[in-house]
Design a protein around this motif. Structure first.
Motif, PDB file in Angstrom:
ATOM      1  N   ILE A   2       0.902  -1.331   0.076  1.00 47.16           N
ATOM      2  CA  ILE A   2       0.016   0.196   0.209  1.00 47.16           C
ATOM      3  C   ILE A   2       0.993   1.302   0.046  1.00 47.16           C
ATOM      4  CG2 ILE A   2      -1.614   1.164   1.345  1.00 47.16           C
ATOM      5  CD1 ILE A   2      -2.635  -1.642   2.359  1.00 47.16           C
ATOM      6  N   PRO A   3       0.442   2.227  -0.957  1.00 46.45           N
ATOM      7  CA  PRO A   3       1.598   3.291  -1.055  1.00 46.45           C
ATOM      8  C   PRO A   3       1.218   4.151   0.340  1.00 46.45           C
ATOM      9  CG  PRO A   3      -0.087   3.394  -2.858  1.00 46.45           C
ATOM     10  CD  PRO A   3      -0.470   2.252  -1.956  1.00 46.45           C
ATOM     11  N   MET A   8      -0.681   9.114  -3.904  1.00 46.79           N
ATOM     12  CA  MET A   8      -0.682   7.835  -4.247  1.00 46.79           C
ATOM     13  C   MET A   8      -1.674   6.985  -3.708  1.00 46.79           C
ATOM     14  SD  MET A   8       1.336   7.643  -6.941  1.00 46.79           S
ATOM     15  CE  MET A   8       1.222   6.060  -7.345  1.00 46.79           C
ATOM     16  N   LEU A   9      -1.721   7.120  -2.306  1.00 50.84           N
ATOM     17  CA  LEU A   9      -2.635   6.326  -1.396  1.00 50.84           C
ATOM     18  C   LEU A   9      -4.014   6.578  -1.860  1.00 50.84           C
ATOM     19  CD1 LEU A   9      -3.213   4.273   1.087  1.00 50.84           C
ATOM     20  CD2 LEU A   9      -3.142   6.631   2.459  1.00 50.84           C
ATOM     21  N   SER A  11      -5.111   7.612  -4.770  1.00 50.74           N
ATOM     22  CA  SER A  11      -5.488   6.739  -6.062  1.00 50.74           C
ATOM     23  C   SER A  11      -5.490   5.269  -5.744  1.00 50.74           C
ATOM     24  CB  SER A  11      -4.416   7.059  -7.054  1.00 50.74           C
ATOM     25  OG  SER A  11      -4.287   8.474  -7.584  1.00 50.74           O
ATOM     26  N   TYR A  12      -5.044   4.720  -5.082  1.00 50.32           N
ATOM     27  CA  TYR A  12      -4.795   3.284  -4.798  1.00 50.32           C
ATOM     28  C   TYR A  12      -6.263   2.989  -4.149  1.00 50.32           C
ATOM     29  CZ  TYR A  12      -3.429  -1.107  -2.771  1.00 50.32           C
ATOM     30  OH  TYR A  12      -3.766  -2.474  -2.322  1.00 50.32           O
ATOM     31  N   LYS A  16      -9.437   0.809  -5.721  1.00 53.87           N
ATOM     32  CA  LYS A  16      -9.867  -0.431  -4.945  1.00 53.87           C
ATOM     33  C   LYS A  16     -11.273  -0.360  -4.342  1.00 53.87           C
ATOM     34  CE  LYS A  16      -6.088  -3.200  -4.534  1.00 53.87           C
ATOM     35  NZ  LYS A  16      -6.119  -4.462  -5.273  1.00 53.87           N
TER      36      LYS A  16
END
Length: 60
Positions: A2-3, A8-9, A11-12, A16
């Motif tokens: 996990i970023p 970035m987190l 977007s991730y 999800k």
């Protein structure tokens, strides 16, 4: 993995949520990450969880 970087987190997590999870709690439980810490990190860059949209959105 996990970023850690907040953007970035974001977007991730939103990817999800869109593709695999019905809500943020289910994502955190499944990935074994802290809901509170993750939410605080995203809140710190101006993004807040919208339950209806099931994604983190900007409050600006």
């Amino acid at each position: 993995m996990i970023p850690k970087e907040p953007n970035m987190l974001l977007s991730y997590i939103n990817l999800k949520l869109r593709d695999f999870y019905s809500d943020f709690k289910a994502l955190c439980d499944d990935l074994d990450i802290s809901l509170r810490e993750t939410e605080e990190k995203l809140n710190s860059v101006g993004y807040f969880y919208d339950k209806e949209k099931n994604q983190f959105i900007s409050q600006n």
